[in-house]
Design a protein around this motif. Structure first.
Motif, PDB file in Angstrom:
ATOM      1  N   ALA A   1      -7.227  25.649  26.134  1.00 58.34           N
ATOM      2  CA  ALA A   1      -6.557  24.431  26.594  1.00 58.34           C
ATOM      3  C   ALA A   1      -5.038  24.547  26.585  1.00 58.34           C
ATOM      4  O   ALA A   1      -4.338  23.565  26.873  1.00 58.34           O
ATOM      5  CB  ALA A   1      -6.978  23.237  25.732  1.00 58.34           C
TER       6      ALA A   1
ATOM      7  N   HIS B   1      -2.780  23.311  29.583  1.00 55.99           N
ATOM      8  CA  HIS B   1      -3.175  22.022  30.152  1.00 55.99           C
ATOM      9  C   HIS B   1      -1.992  21.348  30.850  1.00 55.99           C
ATOM     10  O   HIS B   1      -0.832  21.672  30.610  1.00 55.99           O
ATOM     11  CB  HIS B   1      -3.726  21.100  29.070  1.00 55.99           C
ATOM     12  CG  HIS B   1      -2.700  20.639  28.093  1.00 55.99           C
ATOM     13  ND1 HIS B   1      -2.243  21.416  27.050  1.00 55.99           N
ATOM     14  CD2 HIS B   1      -2.015  19.477  28.003  1.00 55.99           C
ATOM     15  CE1 HIS B   1      -1.341  20.759  26.363  1.00 55.99           C
ATOM     16  NE2 HIS B   1      -1.171  19.579  26.923  1.00 55.99           N
ATOM     17  N   ASP B   2      -2.286  20.416  31.713  1.00 52.11           N
ATOM     18  CA  ASP B   2      -1.262  19.729  32.498  1.00 52.11           C
ATOM     19  C   ASP B   2      -0.689  18.560  31.705  1.00 52.11           C
ATOM     20  O   ASP B   2      -1.435  17.734  31.176  1.00 52.11           O
ATOM     21  CB  ASP B   2      -1.870  19.222  33.808  1.00 52.11           C
ATOM     22  CG  ASP B   2      -0.811  18.767  34.800  1.00 52.11           C
ATOM     23  OD1 ASP B   2       0.313  19.282  34.735  1.00 52.11           O
ATOM     24  OD2 ASP B   2      -1.115  17.892  35.622  1.00 52.11           O
ATOM     25  N   THR B   3       0.626  18.499  31.603  1.00 53.84           N
ATOM     26  CA  THR B   3       1.292  17.396  30.917  1.00 53.84           C
ATOM     27  C   THR B   3       2.610  17.099  31.612  1.00 53.84           C
ATOM     28  O   THR B   3       3.307  18.020  32.052  1.00 53.84           O
ATOM     29  CB  THR B   3       1.551  17.711  29.425  1.00 53.84           C
ATOM     30  OG1 THR B   3       2.452  16.729  28.871  1.00 53.84           O
ATOM     31  CG2 THR B   3       2.161  19.089  29.232  1.00 53.84           C
TER      32      THR B   3
END
Length: 281
Positions: free
Chosen positions: A85, A88-90
């Motif tokens: 993970a 992950h996109d943030t």
């Protein structure tokens, strides 16, 4: 990922002042809680972190320098940490800063909107083509004064780093720039605390020439994100507007102070700090 990262640091740098994971009775780092059908929550227990938030008291050069040292050590401890993970996109990953263009419209002041647009444009033109030259790893990604604890009776000492919720795999440079951006002082003493922080980091970790050259842009990009994202959130949640944008005014004052310094001198001062010469030029 957050729990595994904390456990990884504990194994590699057990003396670092970070929260420790308290495992469940059957030895798991996280606990899954079935709240309702299709609604599963994840909880974890950590040890308590003692100290006063850095943002709640005066800052000293020694304090900022000690924080830079601690960030360098944290990055070293996380350098070989991996997790599925991690990428992950943030919205707070600086790699994606240009994607914030659609929310520029939340800025009602044309001059402010133009300033932020220029920063995003410059980031896309200068930073994105050079990402392949930058070291990437999992980083804290949110070293602000609310996430740094100091000893109340000895504020030069860092008591802890908390809140790993924005952790992500991104350019190491961005993690350093975020810390430096949050260490910027008031208008009359803007760069001194940030330079002390960078000098502390440089004492345990070495940035490449490319990273140093791109550092000023990364600092300004984080500053832009600090007003853009909260401004967008404030527009969505007007009842919480005062809290959400509580730091925006200070960022705009810092932008004005940077304008007075000038981009070339700003870059030279940061470069000097990154090479252990924080009082030059």
């Amino acid at each position: 990922m957050h729990s595994r990262a904390l456990m990884h640091v504990e194994r590699h740098a057990p003396d670092m002042p970070l929260p420790r994971i308290v495992p469940t009775r059957d030895g798991r780092e996280d606990f899954r809680l079935d709240v309702a059908p299709g609604d599963v929550r994840t909880v974890r227990m950590t040890t308590f972190s003692h100290g006063r938030a850095q943002s709640a008291g005066p800052r000293t050069s020694a304090q900022s320098r000690a924080l830079g040292v601690l960030l360098g050590r944290l990055q070293q401890a996380l350098a070989d940490f991996t997790h599925p993970a991690a990428a992950h996109d943030t919205s707070w990953d600086m790699v994606g800063a240009p994607r914030l263009r659609p929310i520029l419209g939340t800025r009602t002041d044309p001059a402010e909107r133009a300033r932020l647009a220029r920063i995003l444009d410059t980031f896309e033109e200068r930073m994105l083509p050079r990402l392949a030259e930058l070291p990437f790893q999992v980083v804290h990604n949110d070293l602000n004064g609310d996430n740094v604890l100091v000893e109340p009776d000895a504020p030069d000492r860092i008591a802890g780093i908390i809140d790993f919720g924005d952790m992500v795999r991104t350019a190491r440079l961005f993690d350093v720039a975020i810390g430096a951006a949050y260490q910027l002082g008031a208008e009359e003493d803007l760069l001194a605390p940030a330079c002390a922080f960078l000098a502390g980091h440089a004492s345990v970790a070495t940035l490449s020439e490319t990273e140093i050259a791109l550092l000023p842009l990364a600092v300004e990009t984080r500053m832009a994100m600090r007003v853009l994202i909260p401004g967008w959130r404030a527009a969505r949640f007007p009842e919480r507007r005062a809290y959400i944008i509580r730091n925006s005014l200070s960022v705009w004052r810092q932008f004005a102070a940077l304008d007075a310094i000038g981009p070339e001198r700003f870059a030279a001062i940061l470069a000097a700090a990154c090479t252990g010469r924080e009082n030059a030029p």
